[in-house]
Design an enzyme around this catalytic site. Structure first.
Site, short mmCIF file in Angstrom:
data_model
loop_
_atom_site.label_atom_id
_atom_site.label_comp_id
_atom_site.label_asym_id
_atom_site.label_seq_id
_atom_site.Cartn_x
_atom_site.Cartn_y
_atom_site.Cartn_z
CG HIS A 120 51.27 65.81 23.38
ND1 HIS A 120 51.46 64.46 23.39
CD2 HIS A 120 50.68 66.11 24.57
CE1 HIS A 120 50.99 63.96 24.53
NE2 HIS A 120 50.50 64.94 25.25
CG ASP A 141 53.90 64.26 20.81
OD1 ASP A 141 54.67 64.50 21.75
OD2 ASP A 141 52.68 63.97 20.96
CD GLU A 170 44.69 61.79 29.21
OE1 GLU A 170 44.62 62.12 28.00
OE2 GLU A 170 45.65 61.16 29.67
CD GLU A 195 46.76 57.52 30.49
OE1 GLU A 195 46.61 58.49 29.72
OE2 GLU A 195 47.86 57.16 30.93
CG ASP A 238 50.88 57.53 33.90
OD1 ASP A 238 50.23 56.51 33.68
OD2 ASP A 238 50.74 58.59 33.24
CG ASP A 279 51.66 55.98 30.24
OD1 ASP A 279 50.56 55.97 30.81
OD2 ASP A 279 52.26 57.02 29.93
CG ASP A 321 48.77 57.97 26.81
OD1 ASP A 321 49.99 57.85 26.57
OD2 ASP A 321 48.30 58.92 27.46
#
Ligand code: XUL
Ligand code: CO
Length: 441
Positions: free
Chosen positions: A99, A102, A230, A266, A305, A307, A337
């Protein structure tokens, strides 16, 4: 500076290796169906989880120990770029994703943020010249800054909408500059907290207009990356407009966008939506919408989430089954991710976690490939749907019948016989394939 001095290039050592810094199953050079695993699996590192975040959670400060934490501001951003390319090379991963915020800190104005991005993007571009690593996708973070409190492209505030558009515009330019193969839209705050103050029609229409403008701008600047939506059903908003692939598909059709987008699926978002990972992949595949994958997994005991790095071989096998049946991921890839757990705070854990994920998908790939070679599911399905290959069934699938003819057929039936679905036997067969894959048949 060397950031990961404990670690050399990670190599494939095979299933019997005890070296925690070696691949046991992912052999980048192994050729399957005419392609190396490296070419086919197209692994990517998520910049945000690996280099930017520090393992904070809502109840506590970050725990991560990272060699770049000695820096701040733009020096920190530059150190992260240096560290990231060392990491990509040592891990041998072909792609990365980021992103905007980031890679470069936000300034106090949009102009300043863009200037920071320009400095870091030119540094990344230089590193990419001497590296095999490519950009799988980039995206704009239109959810962290407090201005996005009411959404971005679905905000009630037109100034915020414009700001969000400007951020996506900049990322499309950066995607082109760095040769990005895809561009992702995750609608982090595109949804609502309550219907009591929400004009759903206006918000969704605005979102549709936003996507059209993005498509037009990419065309204008000659950026031909695959656009990906997404989906995620909730978190951070109570209800997100891109709930799941089927909802996203209806949205794209509603706004005449279906030619321009595929989906980035995802695993943890699928399970949050009450679906399996393979359900989302299957729906996308059979509708020609499978673009790319955010490879992670959730915790079935937690409703958010998490991850986590993917280690569930059953899930990676069924996911790879869909991907192989899709003819691969095309321009997409398997982007991790995923973040290390808060207790896995040492820098070495970043390697262990990626090795675990890469090995798990490699196992899934080999097992799914064998299942397909042996036509395990294909034979089952052929037998299960046999009634549609002749007689009344063939008439149904060829559209040669109507309710009157079907009634006539039904009236003439004396007995209806169903066959067993054989679910337990199918699961046992999958276990057998999983266990045999590396034990030698
Ligand atoms: C959030 C998420 C994002 C997207 C990119 O749940 O998955 O990191 O992948 O914005
Ligand atoms: Co994601």
């Amino acid at each position: 500076m060397v950031y990961f001095e404990n670690v050399n290039k990670i190599k494939y050592e095979g299933p019997n290796s005890n070296n925690p810094f070696a691949f046991k199953f992912y052999n980048p050079e192994e050729v399957i169906n005419g392609k190396t695993m490296e070419e086919y699996l197209r692994y990517g590192v998520a910049y945000w989880h690996t280099f930017t975040q520090d393992l904070t959670d809502p109840f506590g400060a970050g725990t991560a120990i990272r060699p770049w934490h000695q820096y701040t501001g733009m020096d920190l951003a530059k150190a992260r770029v240096e560290a990231s390319f060392e990491f990509f090379e040592k891990l041998g991963v072909p792609y990365f994703c980021f992103h905007d915020i980031d890679i470069a800190p936000e300034g106090s104005t949009l102009k300043e943020s863009n200037q920071n991005l320009d400095v870091i993007v030119s540094m990344i571009k230089d590193y990419m010249k001497d590296s095999k690593v490519k950009l799988l996708w980039n995206t704009a973070n239109n959810f962290t800054n407090p201005m996005f409190v009411h959404g971005a492209a679905s905000s009630s505030n037109a100034d915020v909408y414009a700001y969000a558009a400007a951020k996506v515009k900049k990322q499309l330019e950066i995607g082109k500059e760095l040769g990005g193969e895809n561009y992702v839209f995750w609608g982090g705050r595109e949804g609502y907290e309550t219907l009591l103050n929400t004009d759903m029609k206006l918000e969704q229409d605005n979102l549709g207009r936003f996507f059209h403008m993005a498509v037009d701008y990419a065309k204008e600047i000659g950026f031909d990356a695959q656009f990906l939506i997404e989906p995620k059903p909730k978190e951070p908003t109570t209800h997100q407009y891109d709930f799941d692939v089927a909802t996203g598909h209806a949205f794209l059709q509603n706004y005449g966008l279906e030619k321009h987008f595929k989906f980035n699926i995802e695993a943890n978002h699928a399970t949050l939506a009450g679906h399996t990972f393979e359900h989302e992949l299957r729906y996308a595949r059979v509708n020609g919408l499978l673009g790319s994958v955010d490879a992670n997994q959730g915790d079935p005991l937690l409703g958010w989430d998490t991850d986590e790095f993917p280690t569930d071989l059953y899930s990676t096998t069924l996911a790879m089954y869909e991907i192989i049946k899709n003819g691969g991921l095309g321009a997409g890839g398997l982007n991790f991710d995923a973040k290390v757990r808060r207790g896995s705070f040492e820098t070495d854990d970043l390697f262990h976690a990626h090795i675990a994920g890469m090995d798990s998908f490699a196992v899934g790939y080999k097992v799914a490939n064998q299942l397909i070679e042996d036509k395990v599911f294909e034979n089952l399905m052929e037998d299960r749907y046999k009634s549609y290959t002749s007689g009344v069934g063939l008439d149904i699938v060829e559209g040669k019948t109507d309710f009157k003819k079907l009634e006539e057929h039904a009236l003439g039936l004396t007995e209806i016989t169903n066959k067993s679905g054989r679910l337990e036997s199918i699961k046992a067969t999958i276990n057998q394939y999983l266990l045999r894959a590396y034990a030698g048949k």
